[in-house]
Design a protein around this motif. Structure first.
Motif, short mmCIF file in Angstrom:
data_model
loop_
_atom_site.label_atom_id
_atom_site.label_comp_id
_atom_site.label_asym_id
_atom_site.label_seq_id
_atom_site.Cartn_x
_atom_site.Cartn_y
_atom_site.Cartn_z
N VAL A 253 0.88 -1.18 0.00
CA VAL A 253 0.00 0.00 0.00
C VAL A 253 0.92 1.23 0.00
O VAL A 253 1.36 1.69 1.05
N GLU A 254 1.22 1.72 -1.19
CA GLU A 254 2.23 2.78 -1.32
C GLU A 254 1.83 4.07 -0.59
O GLU A 254 2.67 4.81 -0.10
N GLY A 255 0.51 4.33 -0.52
CA GLY A 255 0.05 5.60 0.05
C GLY A 255 0.37 5.76 1.53
O GLY A 255 0.42 6.89 2.03
N ALA A 256 0.61 4.66 2.24
CA ALA A 256 0.85 4.77 3.69
C ALA A 256 2.20 5.47 3.96
O ALA A 256 2.24 6.49 4.66
N ALA A 257 3.28 4.96 3.37
CA ALA A 257 4.58 5.62 3.56
C ALA A 257 4.58 6.98 2.87
O ALA A 257 5.16 7.95 3.38
N THR A 258 3.93 7.05 1.71
CA THR A 258 3.93 8.32 0.96
C THR A 258 3.22 9.43 1.72
O THR A 258 3.64 10.58 1.68
N ALA A 259 2.15 9.08 2.43
CA ALA A 259 1.45 10.11 3.23
C ALA A 259 2.42 10.72 4.24
O ALA A 259 2.48 11.95 4.40
N ARG A 260 3.20 9.86 4.88
CA ARG A 260 4.15 10.35 5.90
C ARG A 260 5.24 11.20 5.24
O ARG A 260 5.59 12.29 5.73
#
Ligand SMILES: NC(=O)C1=CN([C@@H]2O[C@H](COP(=O)(O)OP(=O)(O)OC[C@H]3O[C@@H](n4cnc5c(N)ncnc54)[C@H](OP(=O)(O)O)[C@@H]3O)[C@@H](O)[C@H]2O)C=CC1
Ligand SMILES: O=C(CO)COP(=O)(O)O
Length: 304
Positions: A253-260
């Protein structure tokens, strides 16, 4: 699979057992079950063999790409490297092309991105994608090379816009999933998509992206796909958060690290990104959905 319908392609995996299984079954049961490989597709776990071609498509997840490049540098020299991942690297704030350039500065670097579920493409369904590369001749060559019977490629030299559109849409897909999972309705989802797009533009334009790129396939196009389909893993993580369900931590789920990463970058740049900030708080379980909704709705009123 799409490319190998027209010319020879070698599919590489690090796992020799997986390579053997795919070679014998002529499918990738682990990742894309029941979708047969075309005749021209060869499978190998030998990177020397897989890197005989001049153009290499790199489909490892964003947070894994730097190590992959560092470990395999010697095989990748003098090649045209096309990143297929979407995200912002957690420790550096760089996108896929930024990481390629940091590790292999002398190689040609490009990004293939846009609305494209792997399972759709492998079934032969059509879509259109963005091919981003700073050098126009390389971009044109790649556009010709990678366009297939079901993939129509548009090229751009705006690598920042293509990187950030593809990265940030995943963050807003988590938010949209959470809204639907919590039963907050389609109107709320449309509002979040639109205000998420405003956040995407705010950050990307400040970093030098072009507005047209964000309005294109890699930005608006992929946002529309990912925020509205439960084929998306980012959207499904959001659904689980909204419904209070668990989610398999092994799913990419790329969006999890990208959100941070994006929120840290926005803070440094003094850019207001309230939806991204809220997604980070939801992922960290610092806010409930009810609190998150109230926090977003109760901010000071402003012009659109
Ligand atoms: N799936 C999709 O529909 C789409 C995905 N993307 C993007 O593509 C990227 C990859 O996603 P996806 O393929 O779906 O993810 P998956 O989790 O399905 O697969 C990840 C792949 O990367 C390999 N991998 C992970 N780490 C390494 C490493 N260090 N060295 C070598 N190989 C490694 C895995 O190998 P192993 O099997 O051995 O673990 C696996 O083959 C993401 O950025 C995603 O956003 C873009 C458009 C569509
Ligand atoms: O990027 C994608 C579609 O364009 C795939 O989305 P997910 O990574 O959320 O599954």
């Amino acid at each position: 699979i799409s490319l190998a319908d027209m010319s020879p392609v070698t599919l590489w995996t690090r796992d020799i057992d997986h390579a053997n299984a795919m070679h014998h079954a002529r499918t990738n049961e682990k990742r894309l079950p029941s979708l047969p490989f075309p005749h021209h597709l060869t499978v190998s776990s030998d990177l020397n063999k897989a890197t005989q071609a001049d153009t290499l498509l790199l489909a490892v997840p964003m947070q894994k790409m730097r190590n992959f490049l560092l470990e395999n540098k010697d095989f990748l020299r003098s090649k045209t490297l096309v990143a297929c991942c979407k995200g912002v690297e957690l420790n550096t704030g760089l996108g896929p092309i930024g990481v390629l350039r940091a590790v292999l500065p002398n190689e040609r670097a490009a990004l293939l991105t846009g609305p494209s579920f792997a399972a759709d493409i492998a079934r032969g369904l059509p879509t259109a994608l963005t091919l981003a590369c700073a050098t126009s001749t390389t971009a044109k060559n790649l556009q010709d090379q990678l366009t297939t019977h079901n993939l129509r490629l548009y090229r751009t030299q705006d690598t920042i816009g293509a990187e950030l559109g593809g990265a940030l849409k995943n963050v807003f897909a988590i938010a949209c999933g959470a809204v639907i999972g919590a039963g907050l309705g389609d109107s709320a989802r449309a509002a979040l998509m639109t205000r998420g797009f405003a956040e995407m533009q705010r950050m990307a334009l400040a970093l030098g992206a072009k507005r047209e790129t964000l309005a294109g396939l890699s930005g608006f196009g992929d946002l529309a796909l990912t925020c509205g389909s439960d084929l998306s893993r980012n959207y499904r993580l959001g659904l689980a958060i909204g419904a209070g369900d668990t989610f398999d931590p092994n799913v990419t789920v790329e969006g999890a690290a990208t959100a941070r990463a994006a929120y840290a970058k926005a803070t440094d740049m003094r850019i207001d990104m309230p939806i991204t900030q809220t997604v980070v708080a939801l992922l960290d379980q610092r806010l409930t959905i009810t609190e998150a909704t109230a926090q977003l709705l109760n901010r000071p009123l402003k012009e659109e």
